[in-house]
Write a protein that holds these residues in place. Structure first.
Motif, PDB file in Angstrom:
ATOM      1  N   ASP A  55       0.823  -1.212   0.000  1.00  0.00           N
ATOM      2  CA  ASP A  55       0.000   0.000   0.000  1.00  0.00           C
ATOM      3  C   ASP A  55       0.859   1.265   0.000  1.00  0.00           C
ATOM      4  O   ASP A  55       0.687   2.158   0.818  1.00  0.00           O
ATOM      5  N   SER A  56       1.809   1.302  -0.917  1.00  0.00           N
ATOM      6  CA  SER A  56       2.705   2.456  -1.029  1.00  0.00           C
ATOM      7  C   SER A  56       2.825   2.868  -2.486  1.00  0.00           C
ATOM      8  O   SER A  56       3.248   2.079  -3.325  1.00  0.00           O
ATOM      9  N   PHE A  57       2.455   4.100  -2.774  1.00  0.00           N
ATOM     10  CA  PHE A  57       2.589   4.628  -4.126  1.00  0.00           C
ATOM     11  C   PHE A  57       4.042   4.550  -4.589  1.00  0.00           C
ATOM     12  O   PHE A  57       4.333   4.154  -5.704  1.00  0.00           O
ATOM     13  N   LYS A  58       4.936   4.901  -3.700  1.00  0.00           N
ATOM     14  CA  LYS A  58       6.370   4.886  -3.989  1.00  0.00           C
ATOM     15  C   LYS A  58       6.821   3.489  -4.420  1.00  0.00           C
ATOM     16  O   LYS A  58       7.505   3.329  -5.429  1.00  0.00           O
ATOM     17  N   TYR A  59       6.413   2.479  -3.694  1.00  0.00           N
ATOM     18  CA  TYR A  59       6.803   1.110  -4.027  1.00  0.00           C
ATOM     19  C   TYR A  59       6.099   0.637  -5.292  1.00  0.00           C
ATOM     20  O   TYR A  59       6.691   0.000  -6.144  1.00  0.00           O
ATOM     21  N   TYR A  60       4.819   0.955  -5.422  1.00  0.00           N
ATOM     22  CA  TYR A  60       4.055   0.545  -6.595  1.00  0.00           C
ATOM     23  C   TYR A  60       4.699   1.070  -7.877  1.00  0.00           C
ATOM     24  O   TYR A  60       4.883   0.339  -8.837  1.00  0.00           O
ATOM     25  N   HIS A  82       8.917  19.675  -4.822  1.00  0.00           N
ATOM     26  CA  HIS A  82       8.855  19.207  -3.440  1.00  0.00           C
ATOM     27  C   HIS A  82       7.645  18.287  -3.322  1.00  0.00           C
ATOM     28  O   HIS A  82       6.616  18.533  -3.927  1.00  0.00           O
ATOM     29  N   ARG A  83       7.767  17.259  -2.531  1.00  0.00           N
ATOM     30  CA  ARG A  83       6.644  16.331  -2.338  1.00  0.00           C
ATOM     31  C   ARG A  83       5.751  16.837  -1.211  1.00  0.00           C
ATOM     32  O   ARG A  83       5.634  16.226  -0.161  1.00  0.00           O
ATOM     33  N   ASP A  84       5.146  17.984  -1.464  1.00  0.00           N
ATOM     34  CA  ASP A  84       4.143  18.501  -0.542  1.00  0.00           C
ATOM     35  C   ASP A  84       2.911  18.858  -1.355  1.00  0.00           C
ATOM     36  O   ASP A  84       2.975  19.000  -2.571  1.00  0.00           O
ATOM     37  N   ILE A  85       1.795  18.969  -0.686  1.00  0.00           N
ATOM     38  CA  ILE A  85       0.509  19.163  -1.373  1.00  0.00           C
ATOM     39  C   ILE A  85       0.519  20.415  -2.239  1.00  0.00           C
ATOM     40  O   ILE A  85       0.111  20.378  -3.401  1.00  0.00           O
ATOM     41  N   ALA A  86       0.995  21.538  -1.714  1.00  0.00           N
ATOM     42  CA  ALA A  86       0.953  22.799  -2.469  1.00  0.00           C
ATOM     43  C   ALA A  86       1.814  22.729  -3.731  1.00  0.00           C
ATOM     44  O   ALA A  86       1.380  23.168  -4.804  1.00  0.00           O
ATOM     45  N   SER A  87       3.005  22.180  -3.621  1.00  0.00           N
ATOM     46  CA  SER A  87       3.902  22.111  -4.786  1.00  0.00           C
ATOM     47  C   SER A  87       3.339  21.209  -5.876  1.00  0.00           C
ATOM     48  O   SER A  87       3.342  21.567  -7.057  1.00  0.00           O
ATOM     49  N   PHE A 138      -1.995  12.055 -10.233  1.00  0.00           N
ATOM     50  CA  PHE A 138      -1.858  10.849  -9.425  1.00  0.00           C
ATOM     51  C   PHE A 138      -0.861  11.067  -8.292  1.00  0.00           C
ATOM     52  O   PHE A 138      -1.066  10.588  -7.176  1.00  0.00           O
ATOM     53  N   ASN A 139       0.205  11.814  -8.559  1.00  0.00           N
ATOM     54  CA  ASN A 139       1.149  12.151  -7.492  1.00  0.00           C
ATOM     55  C   ASN A 139       0.481  13.021  -6.438  1.00  0.00           C
ATOM     56  O   ASN A 139       0.768  12.883  -5.250  1.00  0.00           O
ATOM     57  N   LEU A 140      -0.411  13.908  -6.845  1.00  0.00           N
ATOM     58  CA  LEU A 140      -1.138  14.720  -5.872  1.00  0.00           C
ATOM     59  C   LEU A 140      -2.000  13.837  -4.976  1.00  0.00           C
ATOM     60  O   LEU A 140      -2.000  13.996  -3.749  1.00  0.00           O
ATOM     61  N   LEU A 141      -2.712  12.880  -5.568  1.00  0.00           N
ATOM     62  CA  LEU A 141      -3.506  11.954  -4.763  1.00  0.00           C
ATOM     63  C   LEU A 141      -2.616  11.206  -3.773  1.00  0.00           C
ATOM     64  O   LEU A 141      -2.968  11.056  -2.599  1.00  0.00           O
ATOM     65  N   ALA A 142      -1.472  10.743  -4.254  1.00  0.00           N
ATOM     66  CA  ALA A 142      -0.557   9.997  -3.386  1.00  0.00           C
ATOM     67  C   ALA A 142      -0.042  10.856  -2.243  1.00  0.00           C
ATOM     68  O   ALA A 142       0.009  10.404  -1.090  1.00  0.00           O
ATOM     69  N   VAL A 143       0.326  12.102  -2.525  1.00  0.00           N
ATOM     70  CA  VAL A 143       0.841  12.997  -1.481  1.00  0.00           C
ATOM     71  C   VAL A 143      -0.242  13.290  -0.449  1.00  0.00           C
ATOM     72  O   VAL A 143       0.020  13.271   0.761  1.00  0.00           O
ATOM     73  N   VAL A 144      -1.456  13.548  -0.909  1.00  0.00           N
ATOM     74  CA  VAL A 144      -2.548  13.808   0.032  1.00  0.00           C
ATOM     75  C   VAL A 144      -2.769  12.574   0.913  1.00  0.00           C
ATOM     76  O   VAL A 144      -2.898  12.695   2.139  1.00  0.00           O
ATOM     77  N   CYS A 145      -2.782  11.395   0.304  1.00  0.00           N
ATOM     78  CA  CYS A 145      -2.945  10.160   1.093  1.00  0.00           C
ATOM     79  C   CYS A 145      -1.804   9.997   2.087  1.00  0.00           C
ATOM     80  O   CYS A 145      -2.038   9.664   3.254  1.00  0.00           O
ATOM     81  N   GLU A 146      -0.562  10.247   1.652  1.00  0.00           N
ATOM     82  CA  GLU A 146       0.593  10.129   2.546  1.00  0.00           C
ATOM     83  C   GLU A 146       0.464  11.085   3.730  1.00  0.00           C
ATOM     84  O   GLU A 146       0.662  10.701   4.879  1.00  0.00           O
ATOM     85  N   ARG A 147       0.145  12.339   3.452  1.00  0.00           N
ATOM     86  CA  ARG A 147       0.099  13.359   4.497  1.00  0.00           C
ATOM     87  C   ARG A 147      -1.045  13.144   5.493  1.00  0.00           C
ATOM     88  O   ARG A 147      -0.907  13.410   6.672  1.00  0.00           O
ATOM     89  N   TYR A 148      -2.194  12.673   4.989  1.00  0.00           N
ATOM     90  CA  TYR A 148      -3.350  12.493   5.852  1.00  0.00           C
ATOM     91  C   TYR A 148      -3.473  11.075   6.395  1.00  0.00           C
ATOM     92  O   TYR A 148      -4.377  10.785   7.177  1.00  0.00           O
TER      93      TYR A 148
END
Length: 170
Positions: A55-60, A82-87, A138-148
Protein backbone atom coordinates in the motif's frame (compact mmCIF):
# COMPACT_ATOMS: atom_id res chain seq x y z
CA UNK A 1 13.62 6.49 -3.62
CA UNK A 2 16.31 6.13 -6.18
CA UNK A 3 15.61 4.21 -9.37
CA UNK A 4 14.73 0.94 -7.66
CA UNK A 5 11.91 0.10 -5.27
CA UNK A 6 13.31 -1.04 -1.92
CA UNK A 7 11.01 -3.32 0.05
CA UNK A 8 13.04 -3.04 3.26
CA UNK A 9 12.94 0.76 3.13
CA UNK A 10 9.18 0.85 2.60
CA UNK A 11 8.45 -1.67 5.37
CA UNK A 12 10.55 0.43 7.74
CA UNK A 13 8.76 3.65 6.69
CA UNK A 14 5.40 1.99 7.34
CA UNK A 15 6.47 0.47 10.66
CA UNK A 16 5.70 -3.06 9.49
CA UNK A 17 7.79 -6.02 10.50
CA UNK A 18 8.85 -8.57 7.92
CA UNK A 19 6.88 -11.22 9.81
CA UNK A 20 3.67 -9.13 9.76
CA UNK A 21 4.05 -8.44 6.07
CA UNK A 22 4.85 -12.09 5.30
CA UNK A 23 1.65 -13.09 7.07
CA UNK A 24 -0.37 -10.48 5.14
CA UNK A 25 0.74 -11.64 1.70
CA UNK A 26 1.21 -15.35 2.37
CA UNK A 27 4.98 -15.77 2.09
CA UNK A 28 7.54 -17.01 4.60
CA UNK A 29 9.25 -14.37 6.74
CA UNK A 30 12.64 -15.70 5.58
CA UNK A 31 11.68 -14.99 1.96
CA UNK A 32 10.53 -11.45 2.84
CA UNK A 33 13.82 -10.93 4.70
CA UNK A 34 15.86 -11.96 1.66
CA UNK A 35 13.82 -9.69 -0.59
CA UNK A 36 14.04 -6.79 1.86
CA UNK A 37 17.82 -6.97 2.28
CA UNK A 38 18.43 -7.58 -1.43
CA UNK A 39 20.02 -11.00 -1.10
CA UNK A 40 17.31 -12.50 -3.31
CA UNK A 41 15.60 -10.99 -6.34
CA UNK A 42 11.84 -10.70 -5.93
CA UNK A 43 10.06 -13.12 -8.23
CA UNK A 44 8.23 -11.33 -11.02
CA UNK A 45 4.92 -13.00 -10.13
CA UNK A 46 5.25 -11.82 -6.50
CA UNK A 47 5.75 -8.15 -7.35
CA UNK A 48 2.07 -7.26 -7.97
CA UNK A 49 1.05 -9.07 -4.76
CA UNK A 50 3.73 -7.22 -2.79
CA UNK A 51 2.79 -3.87 -4.34
CA UNK A 52 -0.87 -4.37 -3.37
CA UNK A 53 0.09 -5.56 0.10
CA UNK A 54 2.53 -2.76 0.86
CA UNK A 55 0.00 0.00 0.00
CA UNK A 56 2.70 2.46 -1.03
CA UNK A 57 2.59 4.63 -4.13
CA UNK A 58 6.37 4.89 -3.99
CA UNK A 59 6.80 1.11 -4.03
CA UNK A 60 4.06 0.55 -6.59
CA UNK A 61 5.68 2.94 -9.07
CA UNK A 62 9.09 1.34 -8.57
CA UNK A 63 7.79 -2.15 -9.21
CA UNK A 64 5.74 -1.05 -12.20
CA UNK A 65 8.86 0.36 -13.82
CA UNK A 66 10.81 -2.82 -13.00
CA UNK A 67 8.19 -5.30 -14.18
CA UNK A 68 6.55 -3.53 -17.12
CA UNK A 69 9.39 -1.29 -18.21
CA UNK A 70 7.08 1.74 -18.21
CA UNK A 71 5.84 4.15 -15.61
CA UNK A 72 3.17 6.53 -16.79
CA UNK A 73 2.96 7.88 -13.25
CA UNK A 74 6.53 8.39 -12.06
CA UNK A 75 7.25 9.05 -8.40
CA UNK A 76 7.85 12.80 -8.54
CA UNK A 77 10.67 13.70 -6.16
CA UNK A 78 13.15 15.53 -8.37
CA UNK A 79 15.29 18.58 -7.71
CA UNK A 80 12.61 20.96 -9.03
CA UNK A 81 9.60 19.61 -7.13
CA UNK A 82 8.85 19.21 -3.44
CA UNK A 83 6.64 16.33 -2.34
CA UNK A 84 4.14 18.50 -0.54
CA UNK A 85 0.51 19.16 -1.37
CA UNK A 86 0.95 22.80 -2.47
CA UNK A 87 3.90 22.11 -4.79
CA UNK A 88 2.30 19.11 -6.47
CA UNK A 89 -1.00 21.00 -6.78
CA UNK A 90 0.77 23.85 -8.58
CA UNK A 91 2.33 21.30 -10.94
CA UNK A 92 -1.10 19.78 -11.60
CA UNK A 93 -2.45 23.22 -12.51
CA UNK A 94 0.46 23.87 -14.89
CA UNK A 95 0.06 20.47 -16.57
CA UNK A 96 -3.72 20.89 -16.80
CA UNK A 97 -3.33 24.18 -18.68
CA UNK A 98 -0.85 22.65 -21.11
CA UNK A 99 -3.11 19.65 -21.74
CA UNK A 100 -6.13 21.89 -22.34
CA UNK A 101 -4.45 23.45 -25.39
CA UNK A 102 -4.59 20.08 -27.14
CA UNK A 103 -7.96 19.15 -25.64
CA UNK A 104 -9.51 22.03 -27.60
CA UNK A 105 -7.90 21.05 -30.92
CA UNK A 106 -10.14 19.89 -33.71
CA UNK A 107 -8.72 16.44 -34.47
CA UNK A 108 -11.27 14.42 -32.50
CA UNK A 109 -13.71 13.96 -35.37
CA UNK A 110 -11.07 12.59 -37.77
CA UNK A 111 -10.88 8.77 -37.92
CA UNK A 112 -7.26 7.66 -37.33
CA UNK A 113 -6.99 6.04 -40.76
CA UNK A 114 -7.77 9.41 -42.42
CA UNK A 115 -5.53 11.61 -40.25
CA UNK A 116 -2.64 13.31 -42.01
CA UNK A 117 0.84 13.65 -40.49
CA UNK A 118 0.08 17.01 -38.87
CA UNK A 119 -3.12 15.72 -37.28
CA UNK A 120 -1.35 12.55 -36.07
CA UNK A 121 1.36 14.70 -34.48
CA UNK A 122 -1.30 16.78 -32.71
CA UNK A 123 -2.77 13.56 -31.30
CA UNK A 124 0.72 12.47 -30.19
CA UNK A 125 1.23 15.83 -28.43
CA UNK A 126 -2.18 15.53 -26.79
CA UNK A 127 -1.21 12.08 -25.43
CA UNK A 128 2.09 13.45 -24.10
CA UNK A 129 0.51 16.48 -22.43
CA UNK A 130 -2.44 14.55 -21.04
CA UNK A 131 -0.14 11.82 -19.68
CA UNK A 132 1.93 14.47 -17.89
CA UNK A 133 -1.27 15.91 -16.38
CA UNK A 134 -2.46 12.50 -15.21
CA UNK A 135 0.95 11.70 -13.69
CA UNK A 136 0.94 14.96 -11.75
CA UNK A 137 -2.65 14.37 -10.59
CA UNK A 138 -1.86 10.85 -9.43
CA UNK A 139 1.15 12.15 -7.49
CA UNK A 140 -1.14 14.72 -5.87
CA UNK A 141 -3.51 11.95 -4.76
CA UNK A 142 -0.56 10.00 -3.39
CA UNK A 143 0.84 13.00 -1.48
CA UNK A 144 -2.55 13.81 0.03
CA UNK A 145 -2.95 10.16 1.09
CA UNK A 146 0.59 10.13 2.55
CA UNK A 147 0.10 13.36 4.50
CA UNK A 148 -3.35 12.49 5.85
CA UNK A 149 -2.60 8.82 6.45
CA UNK A 150 -5.20 7.54 3.98
CA UNK A 151 -4.75 4.20 2.27
CA UNK A 152 -4.34 4.58 -1.48
CA UNK A 153 -5.30 0.90 -1.75
CA UNK A 154 -8.62 1.52 0.04
CA UNK A 155 -9.35 4.53 -2.15
CA UNK A 156 -8.61 2.41 -5.23
CA UNK A 157 -11.00 -0.30 -3.97
CA UNK A 158 -13.73 2.29 -3.40
CA UNK A 159 -13.15 3.69 -6.89
CA UNK A 160 -13.41 0.23 -8.42
CA UNK A 161 -16.69 -0.41 -6.58
CA UNK A 162 -18.04 2.93 -7.80
CA UNK A 163 -17.08 2.16 -11.40
CA UNK A 164 -18.63 -1.30 -11.15
CA UNK A 165 -21.87 0.08 -9.72
CA UNK A 166 -22.05 2.52 -12.63
CA UNK A 167 -21.46 -0.29 -15.11
CA UNK A 168 -18.18 1.24 -16.31
CA UNK A 169 -16.09 -1.85 -15.46
CA UNK A 170 -16.98 -5.54 -14.99
Amino acid sequence: MKNKANLGEILKEQGKTQAEFANEIGYDQSTISKWANGSRVIAKEAKPLIARGIDSFKYYIGTMKETAGISLTPYMNGDRIHRDIASIRMLVEKERKEAEEYWRKDFWHIPPEFANDIEREEVRQFIKEYSEKLAAEFNLLAVVCERYGFSLKQIDQQLEMTFKSRGLVK
